[in-house]
Motif scaffolding. Structure first.
Motif, PDB file in Angstrom:
ATOM      1  N   SER A  12       0.826  -1.196   0.000  1.00 39.07           N
ATOM      2  CA  SER A  12       0.000   0.000   0.000  1.00 39.07           C
ATOM      3  C   SER A  12       0.866   1.254   0.000  1.00 39.07           C
ATOM      4  O   SER A  12       1.825   1.354   0.780  1.00 39.07           O
ATOM      5  CB  SER A  12      -0.913  -0.012   1.231  1.00 39.07           C
ATOM      6  OG  SER A  12      -1.426   1.265   1.494  1.00 39.07           O
ATOM      7  N   PHE A  13       0.535   2.209  -0.866  1.00 40.79           N
ATOM      8  CA  PHE A  13       1.315   3.443  -0.920  1.00 40.79           C
ATOM      9  C   PHE A  13       1.266   4.174   0.422  1.00 40.79           C
ATOM     10  O   PHE A  13       2.301   4.622   0.929  1.00 40.79           O
ATOM     11  CB  PHE A  13       0.775   4.352  -2.023  1.00 40.79           C
ATOM     12  CG  PHE A  13       1.449   5.696  -2.067  1.00 40.79           C
ATOM     13  CD1 PHE A  13       2.682   5.840  -2.652  1.00 40.79           C
ATOM     14  CD2 PHE A  13       0.840   6.817  -1.510  1.00 40.79           C
ATOM     15  CE1 PHE A  13       3.313   7.076  -2.685  1.00 40.79           C
ATOM     16  CE2 PHE A  13       1.448   8.048  -1.537  1.00 40.79           C
ATOM     17  CZ  PHE A  13       2.692   8.180  -2.139  1.00 40.79           C
ATOM     18  N   ALA A  14       0.080   4.302   0.985  1.00 41.81           N
ATOM     19  CA  ALA A  14      -0.059   5.041   2.241  1.00 41.81           C
ATOM     20  C   ALA A  14       0.746   4.384   3.362  1.00 41.81           C
ATOM     21  O   ALA A  14       1.442   5.058   4.127  1.00 41.81           O
ATOM     22  CB  ALA A  14      -1.535   5.137   2.632  1.00 41.81           C
ATOM     23  N   MET A  15       0.681   3.048   3.457  1.00 42.71           N
ATOM     24  CA  MET A  15       1.420   2.352   4.507  1.00 42.71           C
ATOM     25  C   MET A  15       2.920   2.406   4.259  1.00 42.71           C
ATOM     26  O   MET A  15       3.718   2.553   5.198  1.00 42.71           O
ATOM     27  CB  MET A  15       0.944   0.901   4.602  1.00 42.71           C
ATOM     28  CG  MET A  15      -0.411   0.735   5.269  1.00 42.71           C
ATOM     29  SD  MET A  15      -0.427   1.415   6.956  1.00 42.71           S
ATOM     30  CE  MET A  15       0.796   0.367   7.755  1.00 42.71           C
ATOM     31  N   THR A  16       3.328   2.267   2.997  1.00 43.80           N
ATOM     32  CA  THR A  16       4.749   2.365   2.677  1.00 43.80           C
ATOM     33  C   THR A  16       5.278   3.744   3.052  1.00 43.80           C
ATOM     34  O   THR A  16       6.356   3.874   3.647  1.00 43.80           O
ATOM     35  CB  THR A  16       4.986   2.100   1.178  1.00 43.80           C
ATOM     36  OG1 THR A  16       4.521   0.795   0.849  1.00 43.80           O
ATOM     37  CG2 THR A  16       6.460   2.199   0.841  1.00 43.80           C
ATOM     38  N   PHE A  17       4.522   4.768   2.717  1.00 38.75           N
ATOM     39  CA  PHE A  17       4.910   6.138   3.048  1.00 38.75           C
ATOM     40  C   PHE A  17       5.037   6.299   4.563  1.00 38.75           C
ATOM     41  O   PHE A  17       6.040   6.824   5.063  1.00 38.75           O
ATOM     42  CB  PHE A  17       3.866   7.104   2.491  1.00 38.75           C
ATOM     43  CG  PHE A  17       4.258   8.552   2.551  1.00 38.75           C
ATOM     44  CD1 PHE A  17       4.736   9.197   1.414  1.00 38.75           C
ATOM     45  CD2 PHE A  17       4.140   9.277   3.725  1.00 38.75           C
ATOM     46  CE1 PHE A  17       5.093  10.542   1.460  1.00 38.75           C
ATOM     47  CE2 PHE A  17       4.489  10.607   3.791  1.00 38.75           C
ATOM     48  CZ  PHE A  17       4.974  11.248   2.648  1.00 38.75           C
ATOM     49  N   ALA A  18       4.030   5.836   5.290  1.00 40.02           N
ATOM     50  CA  ALA A  18       4.020   6.010   6.747  1.00 40.02           C
ATOM     51  C   ALA A  18       5.165   5.250   7.411  1.00 40.02           C
ATOM     52  O   ALA A  18       5.852   5.783   8.298  1.00 40.02           O
ATOM     53  CB  ALA A  18       2.677   5.548   7.314  1.00 40.02           C
ATOM     54  N   ILE A  19       5.380   4.006   6.996  1.00 41.06           N
ATOM     55  CA  ILE A  19       6.441   3.196   7.608  1.00 41.06           C
ATOM     56  C   ILE A  19       7.810   3.779   7.274  1.00 41.06           C
ATOM     57  O   ILE A  19       8.704   3.842   8.128  1.00 41.06           O
ATOM     58  CB  ILE A  19       6.340   1.733   7.136  1.00 41.06           C
ATOM     59  CG1 ILE A  19       5.070   1.096   7.700  1.00 41.06           C
ATOM     60  CG2 ILE A  19       7.562   0.932   7.582  1.00 41.06           C
ATOM     61  CD1 ILE A  19       4.796  -0.302   7.168  1.00 41.06           C
TER      62      ILE A  19
END
Length: 301
Positions: free
Chosen positions: A215-222
């Motif tokens: 997921s883009f959002a999860m990759t960004f957040a992590i």
């Protein structure tokens, strides 16, 4: 345990470290998708000329490095567009010329020396001044606004330029904006991580996050969370152990990548078993399908 906070230079260094931990992975996620992972390294070489000019002209090395690195990033994009056959040679000359210019200018400066240049190449805690912090805060705000405010458009262009162009996105303008944002990020990070190591902080946290999620959002957040963790931890460790902050931060980042890669293997096996259980017989209709390009909701691992 928190005695390092009693020192004003450590307070400034930690604030800069947090901002670096946010901004470097924030732009790095787009560079990784564009397969331009080493772009930050090239901009770092060019920014050395800006640092040298800052000392030579008795102006702020941070702001001068920002101006020169932005110009260098724009040239890199133009070379990528038009230098089909000789582009690699032009880029090599740009990078090496940036390094040579930085060394030459700083030695010509009346108050400059190779010791001054070293603090920008590899980072330094004690030399982060209040004016540096002000500049870093302003530049970091620009990076965050671009990478979050235009995340859908930037992701679409990073994934497939032709598709983005067909949908009506201003591809060239977005490419130039990505290059400029990467250049600004380099100057944000150079006081803590150093110009020669900043590219690692743009790329490795993103690569580590991709081991765990698509997921883009999860990759960004992590990636951002990992960036903050390693920059703050590296800054504190360098204070107590008297080691270079840039090298410490990068080594911690690589260690985190190794750990997350090891954890990702069993996670991938569980996902495979779950996918098999959800779609017996390999029915294509049950396969995971990425969201449409440009939605910003999916990212390839």
């Amino acid at each position: 345990m928190m005695d390092f906070l009693n020192y004003a230079f450590m307070q400034r260094a930690l604030l800069a470290a947090v901002l670096v931990g946010i901004t470097a992975p924030a732009i790095g996620i787009y560079l990784v998708q564009r397969r331009q992972a080493l772009m930050g390294d090239g901009i770092g070489h060019v920014a050395m000329t800006g640092v040298g000019l800052g000392f030579l002209l008795s102006t702020s090395p941070v702001w001068m490095a920002t101006a020169v690195s932005v110009l260098g990033a724009l040239l890199m994009e133009l070379i990528r567009w038009y230098g089909k056959t000789r582009g690699d040679i032009a880029l090599a000359m740009l990078f090496y010329g940036g390094m040579a210019g930085g060394v030459m200018f700083i030695n010509m400066a009346p108050t400059g020396s190779n010791a001054n240049l070293t603090t920008y190449l590899f980072g330094s805690l004690s030399t982060v001044s209040p004016s540096d912090v002000n500049a870093i805060c302003l530049l970091a705000a620009f990076v965050v606004l671009v990478t979050l405010g235009l995340r859908r458009q930037l992701f679409a262009v990073s994934q497939d330029e032709e598709f983005a162009r067909v949908t009506g996105l201003p591809v060239r303008a977005l490419n130039l904006l990505t290059a400029v944002t990467a250049a600004v990020t380099v100057t944000v990070a150079m006081r803590v991580v150093g110009l020669l190591l900043v590219s690692a902080l743009m790329v490795v946290p993103v690569a580590a996050a991709q081991q765990l999620t698509r997921s883009f959002a999860m990759t960004f957040a992590i990636a951002v969370a990992l960036g903050i963790t390693v920059t703050v931890s590296g800054t504190i460790a360098s204070f107590y152990q008297d080691v270079p902050p840039g090298a410490t931060i990068v080594l911690l980042t690589i260690a985190a990548f190794v750990v997350l890669t090891a954890l990702a293997a069993p996670l991938a096996r569980r996902r495979a078993r779950a996918a098999t259980a959800a779609g017996p017989g390999g029915d294509p209709a049950e396969c995971l399908i990425p969201a449409a390009r440009g939605t910003g909701e999916e990212i390839n691992a």
